[in-house]
Design a protein around this motif. Structure first.
Motif, mmCIF file in Angstrom:
data_model
loop_
_atom_site.group_PDB
_atom_site.id
_atom_site.type_symbol
_atom_site.label_atom_id
_atom_site.label_comp_id
_atom_site.label_asym_id
_atom_site.label_seq_id
_atom_site.Cartn_x
_atom_site.Cartn_y
_atom_site.Cartn_z
ATOM 1 N N HIS A 111 0.818 -1.222 0.000
ATOM 2 C CA HIS A 111 0.000 0.000 0.000
ATOM 3 C C HIS A 111 0.854 1.276 0.000
ATOM 4 O O HIS A 111 0.524 2.252 -0.687
ATOM 5 C CB HIS A 111 -0.885 -0.044 1.253
ATOM 6 C CG HIS A 111 -1.770 1.126 1.432
ATOM 7 N ND1 HIS A 111 -3.011 1.219 0.844
ATOM 8 C CD2 HIS A 111 -1.614 2.269 2.141
ATOM 9 C CE1 HIS A 111 -3.578 2.354 1.189
ATOM 10 N NE2 HIS A 111 -2.752 3.022 1.979
ATOM 11 N N HIS A 115 1.128 4.237 -2.843
ATOM 12 C CA HIS A 115 0.920 5.680 -2.639
ATOM 13 C C HIS A 115 1.966 6.476 -3.431
ATOM 14 O O HIS A 115 1.640 7.495 -4.045
ATOM 15 C CB HIS A 115 1.033 6.037 -1.159
ATOM 16 C CG HIS A 115 -0.288 6.044 -0.441
ATOM 17 N ND1 HIS A 115 -1.370 6.760 -0.875
ATOM 18 C CD2 HIS A 115 -0.696 5.428 0.713
ATOM 19 C CE1 HIS A 115 -2.383 6.587 -0.032
ATOM 20 N NE2 HIS A 115 -2.002 5.775 0.932
ATOM 21 N N SER A 136 0.819 10.014 5.257
ATOM 22 C CA SER A 136 -0.560 9.530 5.325
ATOM 23 C C SER A 136 -0.985 9.351 6.771
ATOM 24 O O SER A 136 -0.279 9.742 7.699
ATOM 25 C CB SER A 136 -0.676 8.219 4.542
ATOM 26 O OG SER A 136 -0.110 7.173 5.288
ATOM 27 N N PHE A 166 -2.599 15.024 12.581
ATOM 28 C CA PHE A 166 -3.671 15.926 12.101
ATOM 29 C C PHE A 166 -5.030 15.472 12.655
ATOM 30 O O PHE A 166 -5.843 16.294 13.090
ATOM 31 C CB PHE A 166 -3.730 15.943 10.569
ATOM 32 C CG PHE A 166 -2.954 17.066 9.947
ATOM 33 C CD1 PHE A 166 -1.607 16.935 9.666
ATOM 34 C CD2 PHE A 166 -3.573 18.275 9.645
ATOM 35 C CE1 PHE A 166 -0.888 17.980 9.089
ATOM 36 C CE2 PHE A 166 -2.873 19.331 9.073
ATOM 37 C CZ PHE A 166 -1.523 19.180 8.795
ATOM 38 N N ASP A 167 -5.261 14.158 12.622
ATOM 39 C CA ASP A 167 -6.563 13.657 13.080
ATOM 40 C C ASP A 167 -6.746 13.888 14.576
ATOM 41 O O ASP A 167 -7.827 14.246 15.039
ATOM 42 C CB ASP A 167 -6.704 12.166 12.736
ATOM 43 C CG ASP A 167 -6.769 11.948 11.233
ATOM 44 O OD1 ASP A 167 -7.133 12.904 10.501
ATOM 45 O OD2 ASP A 167 -6.442 10.843 10.772
ATOM 46 N N PRO A 178 -12.329 12.396 9.478
ATOM 47 C CA PRO A 178 -10.893 12.578 9.647
ATOM 48 C C PRO A 178 -10.541 14.064 9.757
ATOM 49 O O PRO A 178 -10.995 14.874 8.950
ATOM 50 C CB PRO A 178 -10.309 11.964 8.370
ATOM 51 C CG PRO A 178 -11.385 12.109 7.343
ATOM 52 C CD PRO A 178 -12.700 12.123 8.074
ATOM 53 N N GLY A 180 -7.761 15.807 9.272
ATOM 54 C CA GLY A 180 -6.820 16.472 8.360
ATOM 55 C C GLY A 180 -7.437 17.560 7.498
ATOM 56 O O GLY A 180 -7.057 18.732 7.594
ATOM 57 N N GLU A 184 -7.054 21.740 7.891
ATOM 58 C CA GLU A 184 -6.607 22.607 6.785
ATOM 59 C C GLU A 184 -7.616 23.741 6.547
ATOM 60 O O GLU A 184 -7.232 24.906 6.400
ATOM 61 C CB GLU A 184 -6.443 21.805 5.487
ATOM 62 C CG GLU A 184 -6.055 22.718 4.335
ATOM 63 C CD GLU A 184 -5.887 22.024 2.982
ATOM 64 O OE1 GLU A 184 -6.328 20.886 2.819
ATOM 65 O OE2 GLU A 184 -5.288 22.664 2.097
ATOM 66 N N GLY A 264 0.076 9.789 -0.354
ATOM 67 C CA GLY A 264 -0.570 9.711 0.959
ATOM 68 C C GLY A 264 -1.520 10.878 1.179
ATOM 69 O O GLY A 264 -1.307 11.981 0.652
ATOM 70 N N GLY A 265 -2.558 10.639 1.967
ATOM 71 C CA GLY A 265 -3.669 11.571 2.130
ATOM 72 C C GLY A 265 -3.280 12.988 2.506
ATOM 73 O O GLY A 265 -3.924 13.948 2.065
ATOM 74 N N ASN A 268 -2.841 15.849 -0.005
ATOM 75 C CA ASN A 268 -4.017 16.556 -0.514
ATOM 76 C C ASN A 268 -4.009 18.022 -0.058
ATOM 77 O O ASN A 268 -4.714 18.863 -0.609
ATOM 78 C CB ASN A 268 -5.235 15.821 0.068
ATOM 79 C CG ASN A 268 -6.548 16.311 -0.470
ATOM 80 O OD1 ASN A 268 -6.611 16.771 -1.597
ATOM 81 N ND2 ASN A 268 -7.577 16.231 0.319
ATOM 82 N N SER A 297 -4.070 11.191 -3.987
ATOM 83 C CA SER A 297 -3.213 11.192 -2.792
ATOM 84 C C SER A 297 -3.857 10.312 -1.733
ATOM 85 O O SER A 297 -3.178 9.669 -0.931
ATOM 86 C CB SER A 297 -3.118 12.596 -2.173
ATOM 87 O OG SER A 297 -2.617 13.526 -3.068
ATOM 88 N N LEU A 298 -5.182 10.330 -1.723
ATOM 89 C CA LEU A 298 -5.942 9.565 -0.724
ATOM 90 C C LEU A 298 -6.007 8.100 -1.145
ATOM 91 O O LEU A 298 -5.691 7.754 -2.282
ATOM 92 C CB LEU A 298 -7.351 10.157 -0.620
ATOM 93 C CG LEU A 298 -7.369 11.622 -0.161
ATOM 94 C CD1 LEU A 298 -8.628 12.324 -0.638
ATOM 95 C CD2 LEU A 298 -7.253 11.699 1.350
HETATM 96 O O1 KG4 Z 1 -3.496 7.943 2.521
HETATM 97 P P1 KG4 Z 1 -4.722 7.994 3.335
HETATM 98 O O2 KG4 Z 1 -6.037 8.183 2.614
HETATM 99 O O3 KG4 Z 1 -4.868 6.726 4.223
HETATM 100 C C1 KG4 Z 1 -3.775 6.109 4.850
HETATM 101 O O4 KG4 Z 1 -3.112 5.270 4.190
HETATM 102 O O5 KG4 Z 1 -3.543 6.463 6.019
HETATM 103 O O6 KG4 Z 1 -4.507 9.195 4.382
HETATM 104 C C2 KG4 Z 1 -5.484 9.556 5.294
HETATM 105 C C3 KG4 Z 1 -4.887 10.632 6.176
HETATM 106 C C4 KG4 Z 1 -5.791 11.009 7.345
HETATM 107 O O7 KG4 Z 1 -4.986 11.095 8.499
HETATM 108 C C5 KG4 Z 1 -6.326 12.364 6.920
HETATM 109 O O8 KG4 Z 1 -6.682 13.205 8.005
HETATM 110 C C6 KG4 Z 1 -5.156 12.928 6.173
HETATM 111 O O9 KG4 Z 1 -4.668 11.838 5.416
HETATM 112 N N1 KG4 Z 1 -5.557 14.022 5.270
HETATM 113 C C7 KG4 Z 1 -5.124 15.295 5.380
HETATM 114 C C8 KG4 Z 1 -5.784 16.025 4.362
HETATM 115 N N2 KG4 Z 1 -6.583 15.178 3.661
HETATM 116 C C9 KG4 Z 1 -6.430 13.945 4.231
HETATM 117 N N3 KG4 Z 1 -4.259 15.871 6.233
HETATM 118 C C10 KG4 Z 1 -4.021 17.196 6.085
HETATM 119 N N4 KG4 Z 1 -4.623 17.965 5.153
HETATM 120 C C11 KG4 Z 1 -5.501 17.430 4.260
HETATM 121 N N5 KG4 Z 1 -6.100 18.185 3.344
#
Ligand code: KG4
Ligand code: ZN
Length: 335
Positions: A111, A115, A136, A166-167, A178, A180, A184, A264-265, A268, A297-298
């Motif tokens: 995974h 990413h 992420s 962030f969470d 979530p 994050g 932002e 990774g998320g 974004n 990214s997600l």
């Molecule tokens: O990559 P992902 O979808 O799942 C994992 O593999 O973990 O990442 C999810 C993470 C969460 O912690 C979410 O809060 C964070 O990415 N995230 C962000 C944003 N969008 C998603 N963190 C900061 N700013 C964002 N815009």
């Protein structure tokens, strides 16, 4: 070659159809984030139940949107790890079942590597060696990319992953999971210098990350206080600034390559992208593309299908069908 990708490592159920590792024909994702909101983090059992309910409809929809049937599919790729073990097992069991029923080869995909691949999948030739960042909910990695499947780990977190921080900060600010994207959003109206927050340094490992102290500083700033809306925005902006300043700094300290690749998320986040663009004006920065309104990214299955294609080509065959979920694997090479 038409590849069906399946991703169920966390709270997103995703299926995608990708041609030749880079042409995304469909990418369908159902999130169970609504079920986790009240817990401030992913509740694994609830994520698993949702995966079971929606996985086959999601796969069906991905095939429909791509205009393919099972007969057109040449390969199935599924996330093998890391992730929540129950969630991974649901995707892997479904993928194995389909591989047997449809008589198709199957590959398990990492995974985290997927990413990173998301930023490369649309490119006609990648400028390598490059520097890779996976930011992420579960990972914070800084690595040197020598080639597809060939990486050198330069730094990682010794405690929380950046998305996790962030969470947690989102929860401290009363924002739903979530956190994050909501942090932002709130930070947009805040002053990034409002609070003197700082991410940690790790002794004798200048490229490693530590976010737990930063998170605790936020806790002290908000605990037992009645913050105004402006102060909450300042906390969000100052936390975000401190976290990203640290990531940009450590990327600057690392041995530089011909380009930077992000996945990774957390990638974004617009502020993160601006800070990198300012710090690295002369080097190409590759961010995952957006497909059909969904930022890759997600978590998504397109990156799994894309990387699965390369793994299949490199190995010349699919995996033996007795492969297991690897919930904690640190192995980031696919060979
Ligand atoms: O990559 P992902 O979808 O799942 C994992 O593999 O973990 O990442 C999810 C993470 C969460 O912690 C979410 O809060 C964070 O990415 N995230 C962000 C944003 N969008 C998603 N963190 C900061 N700013 C964002 N815009
Ligand atoms: Zn992920």
């Amino acid at each position: 070659m038409i590849v069906l990708g399946i991703e169920t490592s966390c709270d997103e159920t995703s299926a995608a159809i990708v041609r030749d590792g880079k042409h995304i024909l469909s990418n369908v994702t159902a999130s169970s984030a609504d079920l986790h909101e009240r817990y401030g983090g992913v509740f694994p059992e609830l994520a698993c139940r949702r995966h079971i309910e929606v996985l086959f409809p999601v796969i069906h929809e991905a095939c429909k949107q791509a205009g393919v049937t099972s007969q057109d599919i040449d390969l199935i790729a599924v996330t093998q790890g890391p992730g929540l073990v129950g969630a991974l097992l649901i995707g892997i069991s479904a993928a194995k079942g389909l591989a047997i029923a449809w008589k198709k080869p199957l590959v398990g995909v990492n995974h985290v590597e997927a990413h990173l691949y998301a930023a490369m999948m649309g490119l006609e030739g990648c400028p390598l060696p490059g520097l890779g960042l996976v930011l992420s909910g579960g990972h914070t990695l800084l690595l040197q990319i020598l080639g597809l499947g060939s990486y050198r780990l330069l730094g990682t977190t010794v405690d929380d992953a950046i998305g996790e921080a962030f969470d947690k900060v989102g929860t401290l600010l009363g924002l739903p999971y979530p956190g994050g994207p909501k942090v932002e959003q709130l930070a947009l109206s805040g002053n990034p210098k409002g609070y003197a927050f700082k991410a940690g340094n790790v002794k004798k490992s200048p490229l490693d990350f530590s976010f737990s102290g930063l998170k605790t500083s936020v806790l002290y700033a908000v605990r037992d206080k009645k913050l105004s809306e402006n102060q909450r925005a300042d906390v969000a902006a100052s936390f975000q600034q401190a976290a990203f300043f640290d990531v940009v700094k450590k990327a600057s300290l690392a041995p530089q390559g011909k380009a930077l690749f992000f996945g990774g998320g957390v990638c974004n986040n617009r502020r993160l992208r601006t800070m990198f663009a300012e710090q690295f004006p002369n080097i190409p920065l590759f961010w995952p593309p957006v497909f059909s309104g969904h930022d890759l990214s997600l978590d998504n299955a397109a990156m799994i299908a894309g990387l699965g294609y390369h793994k299949f080509l490199a190995n010349g065959r699919g995996d033996a069908l007795d492969f297991e979920a690897q919930p904690r694997t640190n192995k980031i090479i696919f060979a």
